[in-house]
Design a protein around this motif. Structure first.
Motif, PDB file in Angstrom:
ATOM      1  N   GLN A 109       0.855  -1.183   0.000  1.00 15.63           N
ATOM      2  CA  GLN A 109       0.000   0.000   0.000  1.00 15.63           C
ATOM      3  C   GLN A 109       0.891   1.233   0.000  1.00 15.63           C
ATOM      4  O   GLN A 109       2.079   1.146   0.313  1.00 15.63           O
ATOM      5  N   PRO A 123      -3.418  -5.664   1.199  1.00 12.20           N
ATOM      6  CA  PRO A 123      -2.802  -6.978   0.977  1.00 12.20           C
ATOM      7  C   PRO A 123      -1.440  -7.047   1.669  1.00 12.20           C
ATOM      8  O   PRO A 123      -0.645  -6.102   1.582  1.00 12.20           O
ATOM      9  N   ASN A 167       0.812   3.024  -9.223  1.00 10.97           N
ATOM     10  CA  ASN A 167       0.764   4.005  -8.137  1.00 10.97           C
ATOM     11  C   ASN A 167       1.634   5.230  -8.443  1.00 10.97           C
ATOM     12  O   ASN A 167       1.141   6.327  -8.671  1.00 10.97           O
ATOM     13  N   TYR A 174      -1.616  12.281 -12.641  1.00  7.65           N
ATOM     14  CA  TYR A 174      -2.529  13.226 -11.959  1.00  7.65           C
ATOM     15  C   TYR A 174      -1.867  14.604 -11.870  1.00  7.65           C
ATOM     16  O   TYR A 174      -2.507  15.633 -12.066  1.00  7.65           O
ATOM     17  N   ILE A 195     -11.052  10.804 -11.863  1.00  9.12           N
ATOM     18  CA  ILE A 195      -9.927  10.026 -11.338  1.00  9.12           C
ATOM     19  C   ILE A 195     -10.435   8.878 -10.457  1.00  9.12           C
ATOM     20  O   ILE A 195      -9.999   7.729 -10.578  1.00  9.12           O
ATOM     21  N   LEU A 196     -11.389   9.191  -9.584  1.00 13.23           N
ATOM     22  CA  LEU A 196     -11.923   8.155  -8.690  1.00 13.23           C
ATOM     23  C   LEU A 196     -12.676   7.077  -9.466  1.00 13.23           C
ATOM     24  O   LEU A 196     -12.533   5.887  -9.191  1.00 13.23           O
ATOM     25  N   ALA A 199     -10.337   4.624 -11.264  1.00 15.16           N
ATOM     26  CA  ALA A 199      -9.807   3.603 -10.356  1.00 15.16           C
ATOM     27  C   ALA A 199     -10.895   2.610  -9.965  1.00 15.16           C
ATOM     28  O   ALA A 199     -10.672   1.394  -9.935  1.00 15.16           O
ATOM     29  N   ILE A 202     -11.907  -0.576 -12.208  1.00 12.92           N
ATOM     30  CA  ILE A 202     -11.158  -1.839 -12.319  1.00 12.92           C
ATOM     31  C   ILE A 202     -11.620  -2.883 -11.307  1.00 12.92           C
ATOM     32  O   ILE A 202     -11.205  -4.028 -11.370  1.00 12.92           O
TER      33      ILE A 202
ATOM     34  N   ILE B 190      -4.183  -8.188  -5.988  1.00 15.80           N
ATOM     35  CA  ILE B 190      -3.338  -7.662  -4.906  1.00 15.80           C
ATOM     36  C   ILE B 190      -3.110  -6.163  -5.083  1.00 15.80           C
ATOM     37  O   ILE B 190      -2.934  -5.435  -4.114  1.00 15.80           O
ATOM     38  N   LEU B 191      -3.117  -5.705  -6.338  1.00 13.34           N
ATOM     39  CA  LEU B 191      -2.823  -4.288  -6.587  1.00 13.34           C
ATOM     40  C   LEU B 191      -4.045  -3.377  -6.503  1.00 13.34           C
ATOM     41  O   LEU B 191      -3.906  -2.152  -6.482  1.00 13.34           O
ATOM     42  N   LYS B 192      -5.231  -3.950  -6.476  1.00 14.68           N
ATOM     43  CA  LYS B 192      -6.437  -3.111  -6.555  1.00 14.68           C
ATOM     44  C   LYS B 192      -6.600  -2.141  -5.374  1.00 14.68           C
ATOM     45  O   LYS B 192      -6.939  -0.971  -5.592  1.00 14.68           O
ATOM     46  N   PRO B 193      -6.342  -2.577  -4.132  1.00 17.44           N
ATOM     47  CA  PRO B 193      -6.427  -1.588  -3.041  1.00 17.44           C
ATOM     48  C   PRO B 193      -5.433  -0.436  -3.217  1.00 17.44           C
ATOM     49  O   PRO B 193      -5.737   0.713  -2.893  1.00 17.44           O
ATOM     50  N   LEU B 194      -4.259  -0.733  -3.756  1.00 15.53           N
ATOM     51  CA  LEU B 194      -3.260   0.315  -4.005  1.00 15.53           C
ATOM     52  C   LEU B 194      -3.775   1.309  -5.052  1.00 15.53           C
ATOM     53  O   LEU B 194      -3.627   2.530  -4.905  1.00 15.53           O
ATOM     54  N   ILE B 195      -4.375   0.778  -6.102  1.00 17.35           N
ATOM     55  CA  ILE B 195      -4.927   1.632  -7.161  1.00 17.35           C
ATOM     56  C   ILE B 195      -6.005   2.558  -6.591  1.00 17.35           C
ATOM     57  O   ILE B 195      -6.023   3.765  -6.858  1.00 17.35           O
ATOM     58  N   LEU B 196      -6.887   1.993  -5.772  1.00 14.86           N
ATOM     59  CA  LEU B 196      -7.969   2.798  -5.194  1.00 14.86           C
ATOM     60  C   LEU B 196      -7.428   3.849  -4.238  1.00 14.86           C
ATOM     61  O   LEU B 196      -7.877   4.997  -4.239  1.00 14.86           O
ATOM     62  N   GLU B 197      -6.434   3.474  -3.432  1.00 15.83           N
ATOM     63  CA  GLU B 197      -5.859   4.420  -2.469  1.00 15.83           C
ATOM     64  C   GLU B 197      -5.120   5.550  -3.185  1.00 15.83           C
ATOM     65  O   GLU B 197      -5.176   6.706  -2.760  1.00 15.83           O
ATOM     66  N   THR B 198      -4.433   5.204  -4.273  1.00 15.20           N
ATOM     67  CA  THR B 198      -3.710   6.220  -5.057  1.00 15.20           C
ATOM     68  C   THR B 198      -4.683   7.292  -5.557  1.00 15.20           C
ATOM     69  O   THR B 198      -4.384   8.495  -5.504  1.00 15.20           O
ATOM     70  N   ALA B 199      -5.843   6.853  -6.028  1.00 19.63           N
ATOM     71  CA  ALA B 199      -6.857   7.802  -6.504  1.00 19.63           C
ATOM     72  C   ALA B 199      -7.479   8.558  -5.328  1.00 19.63           C
ATOM     73  O   ALA B 199      -7.669   9.774  -5.391  1.00 19.63           O
ATOM     74  N   ASP B 200      -7.763   7.839  -4.252  1.00 23.91           N
ATOM     75  CA  ASP B 200      -8.450   8.441  -3.110  1.00 23.91           C
ATOM     76  C   ASP B 200      -7.613   9.544  -2.453  1.00 23.91           C
ATOM     77  O   ASP B 200      -8.149  10.543  -1.972  1.00 23.91           O
TER      78      ASP B 200
END
Lengths: 253, 253
Positions: A109, A123, A167, A174, A195-196, A199, A202, B190-200
């Motif tokens: 993360q 994860p 990331n 951005y 942007i949100l 993401a 996916i 595994i990467l999806k939470p990272l993608i969402l956090e990057t946008a958030d």
């Protein structure tokens, strides 16, 4: 209670301390920090140590320091045959000193000091030298996260490279978007829902299925107009390369 | 009730029909669609027209067709002095035929047929030729969205270019991340939470402040390791260019 010692006081270390503090199965025995003040708000002062010699016994020692310091820190630990892991995405399990039982505890993360995260969805990628150590690491990881994976050092490399794309590079796009907006007196806020949503998509669609835009449509009129519009050479180069890459992908499907 | 006519049946048109149908201030008088079946699930059959000659009077005509068809469609409208807008991010207000009062109604979002969106948070960018027409357009936009902006054709260009960076190119980076994962038997999930956090993150931090990673840290060891790891020439070129760009930004700050 499983006893854990955290070695380090950076971003990842601090988020781990917070997550473990909330877990009822885990006790943070000690935190090793050269600068005592950086973790004083997270752990009682009597549990902070600044000398390796003062480390107590623990079920797991988590080294969460900068990548190039991991090896040296692991050498300095004044004990043998303990379970010692690092938290790095890029570093092999092998850099840890062989006097202890090696492992990796990599939470995938992006951590900012300024923003708290929900650790339960992060994860955690685990690896142990001895298969027998995997169970304890798995138990500890599952005490703070619902997404725990067994990932080899080789697989971890690929994950980390991928993470740089999705990331670091994404965040840089951005930034370019923000620069273009600001140069034209347009509030960047207008782009935030886009942007949100990009993401969020996916979760339901593969990136290939979610791809839209002039490159995907091979809309050369719009691509030309955009390239004419961009005056920054660097932005133009990125626009060209990523457009080519999207269209190249198209052909190889 | 404000009367609206939608001309077109593509992705954006369909999402607009759904959003206006929910609004109590708006009545969709007619939808013009060459293929009647594509909007039959959204609007009563007797309100779908396939000939321009059958268009009734309306307070606003929204042309939501492909960019290169806007001009021709606007010419074919069999009336004068009505308010006619298009929904395109890339197209100037000027392409609309001058026999009617021109405007732009551009919802800045990525629309997939497969995924519904919350229209209330979608920014809508408005422009009118006559200042007097802005109020009605503003009322209509605010009936479906809480984020309505007055944006000139020139500003809209910059927004659309920015949107390509933060949406199309970002999604392509997700695709590269997925390819790297799959080539190494690592689940992309595994990467999806990272993608969402990057946008958030950009809700709270500017992209410049949120930037992390080996490029930002000028960590040349990791950058070299990643470039050695990547075998795909295209991926290597993107890695190099975006790394340079992040570091270049750093220097100019």
């Amino acid at each position: 209670m499983i006893k854990i010692t955290i070695i380090g006081s950076g971003n990842v270390a601090q988020h781990l301390i917070k997550a473990f503090t909330k877990s009822e199965q885990i006790e943070i025995v000690q935190v090793f920090s050269r600068k005592k003040e950086s973790v004083l708000n997270l752990v009682n002062a009597d549990r902070i140590v600044t000398e390796f010699a003062n480390l107590h016994e623990s079920d797991l020692y988590i080294i969460s320091v900068s990548d190039d310091a991991i090896s040296e820190v692991s050498e300095q630990l004044p004990f043998k045959n303990q379970l010692v892991v690092h938290t790095s995405g890029t570093t092999s399990i092998d850099v840890l000193d062989s006097k202890n039982r090696k492992g990796v505890f990599y939470p995938l993360q992006t951590f900012s000091k300024a923003k708290s995260v929900d650790f339960s969805i992060i994860p955690i990628c685990l690896e142990t030298e001895n298969p027998g150590d995997y169970t304890i690491l798995d138990t500890i990881a599952k005490s703070i996260s619902e997404a725990v994976f067994s990932i080899s050092s080789e697989q971890r490399k690929s994950l980390h490279v991928s993470a740089v794309f999705v990331n670091n590079f994404t965040n840089h796009l951005y930034q370019i978007g923000q620069e273009i907006c600001e140069n034209n007196q347009v509030p960047f806020d207008i782009l935030k829902p886009l942007i949100l949503e990009t993401a969020d998509k996916i979760k339901f669609l593969s990136p290939a299925d979610a791809q839209t835009g002039p490159a995907k449509r091979h809309d050369s009129t719009t691509i030309e107009a955009h390239l004419n519009y961009l005056t920054d050479e660097n932005q133009r180069n990125i626009y060209k390369l990523l457009t080519q890459s999207i269209q190249h992908n198209d052909k190889t499907l």
